[in-house]
Design an enzyme around this catalytic site. Structure first.
Site, PDB file in Angstrom:
ATOM      1  N   LYS A  88       0.844  -1.195   0.000  1.00 27.35           N
ATOM      2  CA  LYS A  88       0.000   0.000   0.000  1.00 27.35           C
ATOM      3  C   LYS A  88       0.886   1.255   0.000  1.00 27.35           C
ATOM      4  O   LYS A  88       1.983   1.245   0.579  1.00 27.35           O
ATOM      5  CB  LYS A  88      -0.898  -0.044   1.249  1.00 27.35           C
ATOM      6  CG  LYS A  88      -1.967   1.030   1.301  1.00 27.35           C
ATOM      7  CD  LYS A  88      -2.880   0.792   2.503  1.00 27.35           C
ATOM      8  CE  LYS A  88      -3.925   1.860   2.691  1.00 27.35           C
ATOM      9  NZ  LYS A  88      -4.809   1.585   3.838  1.00 27.35           N
ATOM     10  N   SER A 163      -9.794   1.396   2.903  1.00 25.47           N
ATOM     11  CA  SER A 163      -8.921   2.204   2.079  1.00 25.47           C
ATOM     12  C   SER A 163      -7.843   1.409   1.337  1.00 25.47           C
ATOM     13  O   SER A 163      -7.214   1.941   0.437  1.00 25.47           O
ATOM     14  CB  SER A 163      -8.246   3.272   2.945  1.00 25.47           C
ATOM     15  OG  SER A 163      -7.400   2.676   3.907  1.00 25.47           O
ATOM     16  N   SER A 187      -9.901  -1.066   7.090  1.00 30.97           N
ATOM     17  CA  SER A 187      -9.406  -0.863   5.720  1.00 30.97           C
ATOM     18  C   SER A 187      -8.754  -2.047   5.043  1.00 30.97           C
ATOM     19  O   SER A 187      -8.464  -1.987   3.856  1.00 30.97           O
ATOM     20  CB  SER A 187      -8.414   0.294   5.697  1.00 30.97           C
ATOM     21  OG  SER A 187      -9.118   1.493   5.612  1.00 30.97           O
TER      22      SER A 187
HETATM   23  N1  GLN Z   1     -13.081   3.663   6.527  1.00 32.32           N
HETATM   24  C1  GLN Z   1     -12.485   3.994   7.780  1.00 32.32           C
HETATM   25  C2  GLN Z   1     -12.077   5.446   7.768  1.00 32.32           C
HETATM   26  O1  GLN Z   1     -12.241   6.049   6.784  1.00 32.32           O
HETATM   27  C3  GLN Z   1     -11.329   3.109   8.067  1.00 32.32           C
HETATM   28  C4  GLN Z   1     -10.104   3.493   7.351  1.00 32.32           C
HETATM   29  C5  GLN Z   1      -8.946   2.658   7.715  1.00 32.32           C
HETATM   30  O2  GLN Z   1      -9.082   1.595   8.335  1.00 32.32           O
HETATM   31  N2  GLN Z   1      -7.779   3.142   7.368  1.00 32.32           N
HETATM   32  O3  GLN Z   1     -11.591   5.962   8.717  1.00 32.32           O
END
Ligand code: GLN
Length: 501
Positions: A88, A163, A187
């Protein structure tokens, strides 16, 4: 790349049936072909230019060990030798670009590698490229990226989830054997669920955060995406454990490179939170897949009990208060002076700071910085931040107590399956609700695995549905064993990657 497990690939490398060079070439060719297609997946942002060199070095070692009869010894020392993996865009790989899919970091080059990368490389694995994500890991669909969205390899009209949508799509589309993503509130599990693969969020501390760009430091963990529980266990065993550079790091006591399928199901006690079962946002297809999974556990002899945990209703609110407060603080370093592309119109520091951040951050990141700073402001922190923290403490206590009686929490990964591109992008609240079932895990610091458990109906796109197996702290190996028993019988639910639609 024809889908193979890491274990099969290692065997093929040992026997000479394939080579590391062939594997990385295939990844690169698939990436190039996809880039020029009508609806590119956009899983990788870049394939590194030195992968062939690393692969040649791995092949050389393998062929020397083959001639000297020390192949087994070599793979004992380097169990991932020659295996390509995806990274990532918020995990540092020395000498490579790192942008968090944000304009503010465009052109930034990582000066050192994250501990997780160093440990994988020591085990012989080859990082082959940088994958797309929501900007600074904030989002649930990988649509909030300066590089455009990552599409779902199962059907390109759909989002890949976020994400870590890039790493998940790279694995699901067989462009890499496994991938590293990051988790703050779901995410890794969420895109794993949307793309039909396995995604593990570890106990807080098991994977070092050194070299990983911070979002919400008390919640952040690196996560692993793979085709099978076995494919997750191996990189996990190599990466886990105390790291001098991360004071919050911890050992995974029973880390093992391979897992056997669990068999003592009649001893297993499973809790199903009523709050999730009765959630208004639950999609009917997801509920059906959940019931089937629950039925499978029962048929094996596990005891399942629906438990009442009212505090879970407050998990998402507590998560967004804490995550955004920490984000506002963590992102203050992107000021054009310490980090971030500077915009200096010669009007002084205040303008430099404002211009740099106004220009560099996208709308979702700005929204979160504003909310985070508001929540932390002197006037409101008592009402919101402190309340968020006390809800978190209660979640931790109640989950720990639950695990005195149960081995596993079973629930869907997300209330809905993957949705079509553009469907939620202008509705931040709807997007935040994608995390309804995942954030309690990060707040409680426990491990959880999203397991590909079924598909939606044909009318609803026949998209993958993930179910979470969550356990007490440091129960990663047991969760993976249970999931391997599932995998042996279901084979990833036979989710094939469709041709581009
Ligand atoms: N969707 C969640 C957020 O936007 C989790 C994101 C993540 O785990 N990095 O905060």
């Amino acid at each position: 790349m024809k889908y193979k497990t890491i274990r099969e690939t290692v065997e093929a490398l040992k026997s000479g049936e394939t080579s590391s060079v062939a594997l990385v070439k295939e990844s690169k060719e698939t990436f190039e072909a996809d880039k020029n297609s009508a609806l590119p997946l956009n899983a990788f942002l870049e394939i590194y230019d030195d992968i062939l060199k690393s692969a040649e070095a791995a092949d050389q070692k393998i062929s020397e060990a083959r001639s000297s009869g020390s192949l087994e010894k070599l793979f004992d020392e380097q169990p991932l030798l020659g295996i390509p993996f995806a990274v990532k865009d918020n995990i540092s790989v020395r000498g490579k670009k790192l942008t968090c899919s944000s304009k503010i970091l465009e052109g930034y080059v990582a000066p050192y590698s994250a501990t997780v990368i160093n440990r994988l490389e020591k085990a012989g694995a080859i990082p082959i490229g940088r994958c797309n994500q929501d900007e600074f890991a904030m989002g649930s669909s990988t649509e909030y990226s300066v590089y455009g969205p990552t599409r779902n390899p199962i059907d390109r009209a759909y989002v890949s989830g976020g994400s870590s949508g890039g790493p998940a799509a790279a694995v699901a589309a067989n462009q890499a054997l496994f991938a590293l993503g990051t988790e703050t509130g779901g995410s890794v599990r969420l895109p794993a669920s949307y793309c039909g693969i396995y995604g593990l969020k570890t106990t807080y501390g098991v994977l070092s955060r050194w070299g990983v760009v911070a979002y919400g430091s008390s919640l952040d963990q690196v996560g692993i995406l793979g085709h099978t529980p076995q494919d997750i266990a191996l990189p996990l065993s190599v990466m886990s454990g105390v790291d001098f550079y991360d004071d919050t790091s911890a050992d995974l006591p029973d880390a093992k490179p391979s897992v056997n399928a669990f068999s003592d199901f009649f001893k297993l006690k499973i809790a199903v939170p009523k709050q999730f079962l009765e959630s208004k946002g639950m999609n009917a297809d997801v509920a059906k897949v959940f019931e089937e999974t629950r039925g499978w556990f029962e048929s094996k002899g596990a005891k399942i009990e629906v438990v009442d945990l009212p505090i879970l209703d407050a998990a998402i609110a507590s998560y967004y208060v804490i995550a955004l407060s920490e984000a506002a603080s963590n992102l203050s370093r992107f000021d054009g002076i310490r980090y971030g592309n500077r915009i200096d119109n010669g009007k002084g520091y205040d303008e430099l700071y404002v211009d740099t951040r106004s220009n560099g951050f996208g709308p979702e990141v700005k929204r979160r910085i504003i909310i985070g700073n508001y929540v932390l402001s002197e006037q409101f922190s008592g009402d919101t931040y402190k309340k968020g923290m006390s809800v978190r403490a209660r979640i931790q206590r109640e989950i720990a107590k639950l695990f005195e009686q149960f081995d596993l929490i079973l629930c869907p990964t997300c209330p809905t399956p993957a949705f079509k591109l553009g469907q939620k992008v202008d509705d931040p609240l709807a997007m935040y609700l994608s995390d309804l079932f995942t954030t309690f895990v990060n707040l409680a610091r426990i491990p959880s695995l999203s397991v590909p458990a079924g598909r939606t109906s044909l009318e609803n796109g026949n998209m993958p549905v993930g179910i979470q197996f969550a356990g007490p702290m440091f129960s990663e190996m047991k969760i993976l064993e249970i999931a391997q028993a599932w995998e042996n019988e279901h084979k990833g639910c036979g989710i094939p990657v469709a041709e581009e639609k």
